[in-house]
Design a protein around this motif. Sequence first.
Motif, PDB file in Angstrom:
ATOM      1  N   HIS A   9       3.719  -0.744   4.790  1.00 10.03           N
ATOM      2  CA  HIS A   9       2.457  -0.030   4.599  1.00 10.03           C
ATOM      3  C   HIS A   9       2.687   1.401   4.115  1.00 10.03           C
ATOM      4  O   HIS A   9       3.768   1.984   4.302  1.00 10.03           O
ATOM      5  CB  HIS A   9       1.652   0.001   5.905  1.00 10.03           C
ATOM      6  N   GLY A  10       1.657   1.977   3.516  1.00  6.11           N
ATOM      7  CA  GLY A  10       1.704   3.387   3.137  1.00  6.11           C
ATOM      8  C   GLY A  10       1.794   4.277   4.362  1.00  6.11           C
ATOM      9  O   GLY A  10       1.612   3.828   5.497  1.00  6.11           O
ATOM     10  N   GLN A  11       2.067   5.546   4.125  1.00  5.50           N
ATOM     11  CA  GLN A  11       2.216   6.486   5.236  1.00  5.50           C
ATOM     12  C   GLN A  11       0.999   6.453   6.153  1.00  5.50           C
ATOM     13  O   GLN A  11      -0.140   6.570   5.708  1.00  5.50           O
ATOM     14  CB  GLN A  11       2.394   7.909   4.707  1.00  5.50           C
ATOM     15  N   ALA A  12       1.262   6.283   7.446  1.00  6.11           N
ATOM     16  CA  ALA A  12       0.189   6.266   8.441  1.00  6.11           C
ATOM     17  C   ALA A  12       0.030   7.665   9.029  1.00  6.11           C
ATOM     18  O   ALA A  12       0.438   8.656   8.420  1.00  6.11           O
ATOM     19  CB  ALA A  12       0.483   5.217   9.507  1.00  6.11           C
ATOM     20  N   SER A  13      -0.556   7.747  10.225  1.00  7.31           N
ATOM     21  CA  SER A  13      -0.931   9.052  10.787  1.00  7.31           C
ATOM     22  C   SER A  13      -0.080   9.373  12.011  1.00  7.31           C
ATOM     23  O   SER A  13      -0.547   9.295  13.153  1.00  7.31           O
ATOM     24  CB  SER A  13      -2.423   9.056  11.134  1.00  7.31           C
ATOM     25  N   ASP A  20      -2.637   4.145  13.489  1.00 12.27           N
ATOM     26  CA  ASP A  20      -2.913   2.990  12.657  1.00 12.27           C
ATOM     27  C   ASP A  20      -3.992   3.233  11.610  1.00 12.27           C
ATOM     28  O   ASP A  20      -4.999   2.522  11.544  1.00 12.27           O
ATOM     29  CB  ASP A  20      -3.304   1.797  13.547  1.00 12.27           C
ATOM     30  N   GLN A  21      -3.787   4.228  10.777  1.00 10.09           N
ATOM     31  CA  GLN A  21      -4.641   4.458   9.611  1.00 10.09           C
ATOM     32  C   GLN A  21      -3.848   5.245   8.582  1.00 10.09           C
ATOM     33  O   GLN A  21      -3.003   6.070   8.941  1.00 10.09           O
ATOM     34  CB  GLN A  21      -5.919   5.201  10.003  1.00 10.09           C
ATOM     35  N   LEU A  22      -4.090   4.973   7.335  1.00 12.15           N
ATOM     36  CA  LEU A  22      -3.335   5.646   6.289  1.00 12.15           C
ATOM     37  C   LEU A  22      -3.721   7.112   6.173  1.00 12.15           C
ATOM     38  O   LEU A  22      -4.879   7.481   6.328  1.00 12.15           O
ATOM     39  CB  LEU A  22      -3.562   4.968   4.939  1.00 12.15           C
ATOM     40  N   SER A  23      -2.717   7.931   5.901  1.00 13.97           N
ATOM     41  CA  SER A  23      -2.961   9.323   5.541  1.00 13.97           C
ATOM     42  C   SER A  23      -3.410   9.356   4.078  1.00 13.97           C
ATOM     43  O   SER A  23      -3.280   8.359   3.356  1.00 13.97           O
ATOM     44  CB  SER A  23      -1.671  10.122   5.703  1.00 13.97           C
ATOM     45  N   GLU A  27      -2.563   6.538   1.136  1.00 16.63           N
ATOM     46  CA  GLU A  27      -3.509   5.899   0.221  1.00 16.63           C
ATOM     47  C   GLU A  27      -3.013   5.995  -1.220  1.00 16.63           C
ATOM     48  O   GLU A  27      -3.097   5.025  -1.987  1.00 16.63           O
ATOM     49  CB  GLU A  27      -4.886   6.544   0.361  1.00 16.63           C
ATOM     50  N   LEU A  28      -2.467   7.146  -1.578  1.00 14.39           N
ATOM     51  CA  LEU A  28      -1.942   7.324  -2.933  1.00 14.39           C
ATOM     52  C   LEU A  28      -0.725   6.429  -3.154  1.00 14.39           C
ATOM     53  O   LEU A  28      -0.575   5.821  -4.225  1.00 14.39           O
ATOM     54  CB  LEU A  28      -1.575   8.793  -3.163  1.00 14.39           C
ATOM     55  N   GLN A  29       0.150   6.325  -2.167  1.00 19.99           N
ATOM     56  CA  GLN A  29       1.302   5.425  -2.273  1.00 19.99           C
ATOM     57  C   GLN A  29       0.858   3.985  -2.532  1.00 19.99           C
ATOM     58  O   GLN A  29       1.444   3.278  -3.363  1.00 19.99           O
ATOM     59  CB  GLN A  29       2.138   5.495  -0.993  1.00 19.99           C
ATOM     60  N   ALA A  30      -0.170   3.544  -1.801  1.00 19.71           N
ATOM     61  CA  ALA A  30      -0.668   2.177  -1.966  1.00 19.71           C
ATOM     62  C   ALA A  30      -1.202   1.953  -3.379  1.00 19.71           C
ATOM     63  O   ALA A  30      -0.983   0.894  -3.979  1.00 19.71           O
ATOM     64  CB  ALA A  30      -1.752   1.896  -0.932  1.00 19.71           C
ATOM     65  N   LYS A  31      -1.899   2.939  -3.923  1.00 19.44           N
ATOM     66  CA  LYS A  31      -2.434   2.814  -5.277  1.00 19.44           C
ATOM     67  C   LYS A  31      -1.306   2.768  -6.304  1.00 19.44           C
ATOM     68  O   LYS A  31      -1.367   1.990  -7.271  1.00 19.44           O
ATOM     69  CB  LYS A  31      -3.378   3.972  -5.572  1.00 19.44           C
ATOM     70  N   LEU A  32      -0.271   3.569  -6.104  1.00 18.83           N
ATOM     71  CA  LEU A  32       0.880   3.540  -7.019  1.00 18.83           C
ATOM     72  C   LEU A  32       1.580   2.186  -6.965  1.00 18.83           C
ATOM     73  O   LEU A  32       2.025   1.663  -7.990  1.00 18.83           O
ATOM     74  CB  LEU A  32       1.865   4.659  -6.662  1.00 18.83           C
TER      75      LEU A  32
END
Length: 232
Positions: A9-13, A20-23, A27-32
């Motif tokens: 998963h992308g960077q969490a918090s 258990d939620q993306l920072s 979110e940007l990592q996931a889009k890339l």
Amino acid sequence: MTTIYLIRHGQASFGAKSYDQLSPNGELQAKLLGQYFNRILKEEPYVVTGSMQRHQQTAHLAVAECFSETNIITDSAWNEFNHQQVFAQYEPRFNEPHLLKQEVENQADPRAHLAKIFESAIGRWTDGDFHHEYDESWPDFKNRVETALQNLCDELAKTKPRYAVVFTSGGVISVAAGKLLELNANRTFALNWAICNASITTLRLVGNEPQLLSLNEHHFIKAEDPQLLTWI
């Protein structure tokens, strides 16, 4: 022949009340990641995600960038171990995530200090003397992940998609790779510490048996901006 991509998963918090939620960075990592898949995948993949929020968010953000109509299957067998409990059983005050973050940030080398805590906490979890103190023991977690991987491989051997993408966590990916490489618990979790957010670990399916092709690919993030790379 099916290629399986295991995605952390992308960077969490880290340090927040809910990890258990993306920072925003996650979110940007996931889009890339999704944009990279849009370039390399030639047809719609079979997609599975763990049920944790960070898995779901990463999956939906990534898929929206490439195959937006793809069906996403949720399977909690791909969920991470309870890392907060593992930290808290090692040091009770770490049951408050902000205290762990505070201690780490006060060190000269925060990442090295967190690595030391992680190694000690994992060592206790995997020690046979303490299995009964955890909601999910190390043997149970290991068995869950290995079973999830084999069940996926059996399903893919029947349906034969060209690609499969699994959105999960670093501990899960480490156990899967550790099984294929026949690593002990210590070496398995040394991998875990090295796997960066939104990275790709690639397997090839031969019959219904997986083979490890690559681990922790993150060049597509580094090429965009090395500052986007994270491991926590």
